[in-house]
Design a protein around this motif. Structure first.
Motif, PDB file in Angstrom:
ATOM      1  N   ALA A 124      62.160  91.161  40.601  1.00 17.46           N
ATOM      2  CA  ALA A 124      61.150  91.459  41.615  1.00 17.46           C
ATOM      3  C   ALA A 124      61.745  92.295  42.738  1.00 17.46           C
ATOM      4  O   ALA A 124      61.168  93.304  43.155  1.00 17.46           O
ATOM      5  N   ASN A 125      62.912  91.904  43.236  1.00 16.59           N
ATOM      6  CA  ASN A 125      63.566  92.658  44.302  1.00 16.59           C
ATOM      7  C   ASN A 125      63.855  94.092  43.882  1.00 16.59           C
ATOM      8  O   ASN A 125      63.721  95.030  44.666  1.00 16.59           O
ATOM      9  N   GLU A 126      64.252  94.261  42.634  1.00 17.98           N
ATOM     10  CA  GLU A 126      64.644  95.592  42.161  1.00 17.98           C
ATOM     11  C   GLU A 126      63.475  96.567  42.103  1.00 17.98           C
ATOM     12  O   GLU A 126      63.692  97.781  42.103  1.00 17.98           O
ATOM     13  N   PHE A 127      62.238  96.056  42.066  1.00 14.92           N
ATOM     14  CA  PHE A 127      61.099  96.972  42.096  1.00 14.92           C
ATOM     15  C   PHE A 127      60.987  97.690  43.440  1.00 14.92           C
ATOM     16  O   PHE A 127      60.239  98.664  43.558  1.00 14.92           O
ATOM     17  N   LEU A 128      61.734  97.255  44.421  1.00  7.34           N
ATOM     18  CA  LEU A 128      61.787  97.955  45.695  1.00  7.34           C
ATOM     19  C   LEU A 128      62.577  99.258  45.600  1.00  7.34           C
ATOM     20  O   LEU A 128      62.316 100.199  46.342  1.00  7.34           O
ATOM     21  N   HIS A 129      63.551  99.304  44.658  1.00  8.13           N
ATOM     22  CA  HIS A 129      64.485 100.433  44.723  1.00  8.13           C
ATOM     23  C   HIS A 129      65.155 100.820  43.418  1.00  8.13           C
ATOM     24  O   HIS A 129      65.822 101.864  43.375  1.00  8.13           O
ATOM     25  N   ARG A 130      64.976 100.067  42.296  1.00 14.20           N
ATOM     26  CA  ARG A 130      65.759 100.436  41.113  1.00 14.20           C
ATOM     27  C   ARG A 130      65.259  99.861  39.790  1.00 14.20           C
ATOM     28  O   ARG A 130      66.024  99.695  38.856  1.00 14.20           O
ATOM     29  N   ARG A 131      63.974  99.565  39.652  1.00 11.90           N
ATOM     30  CA  ARG A 131      63.486  98.966  38.403  1.00 11.90           C
ATOM     31  C   ARG A 131      62.213  99.654  37.931  1.00 11.90           C
ATOM     32  O   ARG A 131      61.532 100.340  38.692  1.00 11.90           O
ATOM     33  N   LEU A 132      61.901  99.396  36.666  1.00 11.56           N
ATOM     34  CA  LEU A 132      60.765 100.011  35.987  1.00 11.56           C
ATOM     35  C   LEU A 132      60.207  99.006  34.991  1.00 11.56           C
ATOM     36  O   LEU A 132      60.969  98.312  34.317  1.00 11.56           O
ATOM     37  N   ALA A 133      58.895  98.905  34.910  1.00 11.51           N
ATOM     38  CA  ALA A 133      58.285  98.084  33.869  1.00 11.51           C
ATOM     39  C   ALA A 133      58.356  98.820  32.536  1.00 11.51           C
ATOM     40  O   ALA A 133      58.203 100.047  32.482  1.00 11.51           O
ATOM     41  N   VAL A 134      58.572  98.094  31.450  1.00 15.50           N
ATOM     42  CA  VAL A 134      58.721  98.748  30.149  1.00 15.50           C
ATOM     43  C   VAL A 134      57.446  99.494  29.747  1.00 15.50           C
ATOM     44  O   VAL A 134      57.506 100.533  29.081  1.00 15.50           O
ATOM     45  N   GLU A 135      56.291  98.980  30.175  1.00 19.96           N
ATOM     46  CA  GLU A 135      55.036  99.670  29.868  1.00 19.96           C
ATOM     47  C   GLU A 135      54.998 101.054  30.517  1.00 19.96           C
ATOM     48  O   GLU A 135      54.504 102.021  29.936  1.00 19.96           O
ATOM     49  N   ASP A 136      55.532 101.144  31.744  1.00 20.76           N
ATOM     50  CA  ASP A 136      55.611 102.440  32.415  1.00 20.76           C
ATOM     51  C   ASP A 136      56.648 103.332  31.747  1.00 20.76           C
ATOM     52  O   ASP A 136      56.455 104.553  31.637  1.00 20.76           O
ATOM     53  N   ALA A 137      57.747 102.737  31.307  1.00 19.91           N
ATOM     54  CA  ALA A 137      58.761 103.516  30.590  1.00 19.91           C
ATOM     55  C   ALA A 137      58.166 104.129  29.328  1.00 19.91           C
ATOM     56  O   ALA A 137      58.422 105.300  29.005  1.00 19.91           O
ATOM     57  N   ALA A 138      57.361 103.374  28.611  1.00 23.60           N
ATOM     58  CA  ALA A 138      56.718 103.900  27.402  1.00 23.60           C
ATOM     59  C   ALA A 138      55.728 105.002  27.756  1.00 23.60           C
ATOM     60  O   ALA A 138      55.683 106.064  27.109  1.00 23.60           O
ATOM     61  N   ARG A 139      54.946 104.776  28.788  1.00 22.61           N
ATOM     62  CA  ARG A 139      53.906 105.739  29.154  1.00 22.61           C
ATOM     63  C   ARG A 139      54.489 107.086  29.563  1.00 22.61           C
ATOM     64  O   ARG A 139      53.946 108.142  29.217  1.00 22.61           O
ATOM     65  N   VAL A 140      55.616 107.085  30.269  1.00 24.48           N
ATOM     66  CA  VAL A 140      56.183 108.357  30.713  1.00 24.48           C
ATOM     67  C   VAL A 140      56.731 109.159  29.533  1.00 24.48           C
ATOM     68  O   VAL A 140      56.726 110.389  29.561  1.00 24.48           O
ATOM     69  N   HIS A 141      57.164 108.484  28.473  1.00 23.66           N
ATOM     70  CA  HIS A 141      57.622 109.210  27.289  1.00 23.66           C
ATOM     71  C   HIS A 141      56.469 109.944  26.601  1.00 23.66           C
ATOM     72  O   HIS A 141      56.633 111.080  26.140  1.00 23.66           O
ATOM     73  N   VAL A 142      55.312 109.303  26.524  1.00 21.20           N
ATOM     74  CA  VAL A 142      54.152 109.958  25.920  1.00 21.20           C
ATOM     75  C   VAL A 142      53.749 111.171  26.753  1.00 21.20           C
ATOM     76  O   VAL A 142      53.452 112.250  26.218  1.00 21.20           O
ATOM     77  N   LEU A 143      53.765 111.007  28.061  1.00 17.01           N
ATOM     78  CA  LEU A 143      53.421 112.114  28.955  1.00 17.01           C
ATOM     79  C   LEU A 143      54.429 113.252  28.829  1.00 17.01           C
ATOM     80  O   LEU A 143      54.051 114.434  28.786  1.00 17.01           O
ATOM     81  N   ALA A 144      55.709 112.915  28.759  1.00 16.39           N
ATOM     82  CA  ALA A 144      56.738 113.946  28.617  1.00 16.39           C
ATOM     83  C   ALA A 144      56.583 114.710  27.311  1.00 16.39           C
ATOM     84  O   ALA A 144      56.788 115.932  27.263  1.00 16.39           O
ATOM     85  N   LEU A 145      56.225 114.014  26.246  1.00 17.24           N
ATOM     86  CA  LEU A 145      56.001 114.683  24.963  1.00 17.24           C
ATOM     87  C   LEU A 145      54.884 115.714  25.085  1.00 17.24           C
ATOM     88  O   LEU A 145      54.997 116.830  24.560  1.00 17.24           O
ATOM     89  N   GLU A 146      53.834 115.362  25.786  1.00 19.52           N
ATOM     90  CA  GLU A 146      52.701 116.276  25.939  1.00 19.52           C
ATOM     91  C   GLU A 146      53.040 117.458  26.840  1.00 19.52           C
ATOM     92  O   GLU A 146      52.597 118.586  26.606  1.00 19.52           O
TER      93      GLU A 146
END
Length: 318
Positions: free
Chosen positions: A190-212
């Motif tokens: 939880a603390n790391e979402f302030l400065h250094r973390r990512l949800a895996v769902e967001d990690a997946a979503r950015v890969h699809v966007l990058a592919l496009e």
């Protein structure tokens, strides 16, 4: 498109493959470990296997999410990191160029931006980290090989015109942190979402966007993390008294944390800035610290995965 997804049995792959299919892509998963998302068993370091997979499945684009990671340092010699992370990336890039592809997405890591000096956090202010941070001096073989793989993508673009997007993802693993023991796993994440973390769902979503978006962008490197609420002007105060800065942005945070028996970080030594991904790629992570506080306020499930028992399936096969 017919997409080759490496690392398809891993934590990211199991979330990314269904998302790619939902976007209309035909996905061929390649991994050393079997899973429902993996059709080809083997390693990217095997050039013959890569070539056969391209031919058999008519691969039109690659998302390269497979690699040896930091926890693997205790299990594999440095040469294996070179074989998998560097030679494996080269194999995929050369196969993509030979096949006439116009896009290639590689999962990299924010870890390669963290030198020993940055990790020590001895300075008077939090260090702001983004794609322009330099010099890059990775502190271990994992970071060294991922930086080399990024270089191979850059060369593939310069010499062959292959559009390559490199995504330096912040930590999104579900297991316990292997270096920090002061806080509970959920509290730390939880603390790391302030400065250094990512949800895996967001990690997946950015890969699809990058592919496009890859053909329009050419070659780009992006730091991918939850959006930080902090400003660069707050860097000194974050290092000296992070609680005061966090409270200023989120007045109810201490009461919400108290309900869980959680603790806020007293000092924050580095902040990942994903602003460039928002500006150029059009990506902003959906899960941020405000979403964590919303879950605490409403007493609903936390918006990130935490599984102390999680073990990468690749451990049994690599």
């Amino acid at each position: 498109m017919r997409v080759l997804l490496t690392g398809s049995s891993g934590w990211l792959g199991r979330h990314l493959a269904p998302l790619l299919r939902a976007a209309g892509h035909a996905v061929t998963g390649l991994d050393v470990a079997p899973s429902a998302q993996t059709q080809v068993l083997g390693s990217v370091e095997d050039r013959g296997l890569v070539d056969r997979t391209f031919a058999a499945h008519g691969i039109e684009a690659v998302i390269h999410a497979g690699a040896l990671h930091k926890p693997d340092i205790a299990r594999h010699p440095a040469q294996r990191f070179v074989d998998v992370n560097v030679t494996g990336t080269l194999n995929l890039l050369e196969a993509a160029v030979a096949a006439g592809h116009d896009r290639f997405v590689m999962t990299s890591t924010t870890s390669l931006m963290i030198s020993r000096e940055i990790r020590a956090e001895t300075g008077p202010a939090a260090i702001w980290l983004d794609e322009a941070s330099s010099p890059l001096a990775p502190r271990n073989i994992y970071g060294v090989t991922k930086l080399a793989a990024e270089g191979l993508c850059r060369v593939a673009r310069a010499e062959h015109g292959l559009s390559c997007i490199v995504l330096r993802t912040a930590r999104f693993f579900p297991e316990e942190d292997d270096t920090h023991r002061q806080l509970s796993g959920e509290n730390l994440k939880a603390n790391e979402f302030l400065h250094r973390r990512l949800a895996v769902e967001d990690a997946a979503r950015v890969h699809v966007l990058a592919l496009e978006r890859a053909p329009a962008l050419g070659f780009e490197t992006f730091a991918i993390s939850a959006p930080t609420p902090f400003r660069r002007a707050e860097a000194e105060m974050l290092k000296r008294d992070a609680v005061s800065v966090i409270r200023a942005h989120f007045p109810e945070v201490e009461d919400l944390y108290l309900r869980r028996g959680w603790h806020l970080p007293e000092s924050i030594g580095r902040v990942y800035d994903a602003g460039r991904a928002a500006r150029l790629l059009g990506f902003t992570a959906a899960t941020d610290f405000a979403a964590v506080l919303h879950a605490l306020r409403e007493e609903t499930a936390l918006p990130f995965a935490h599984d102390p028992a999680y073990t990468s399936p690749a451990l049994k096969y690599s």
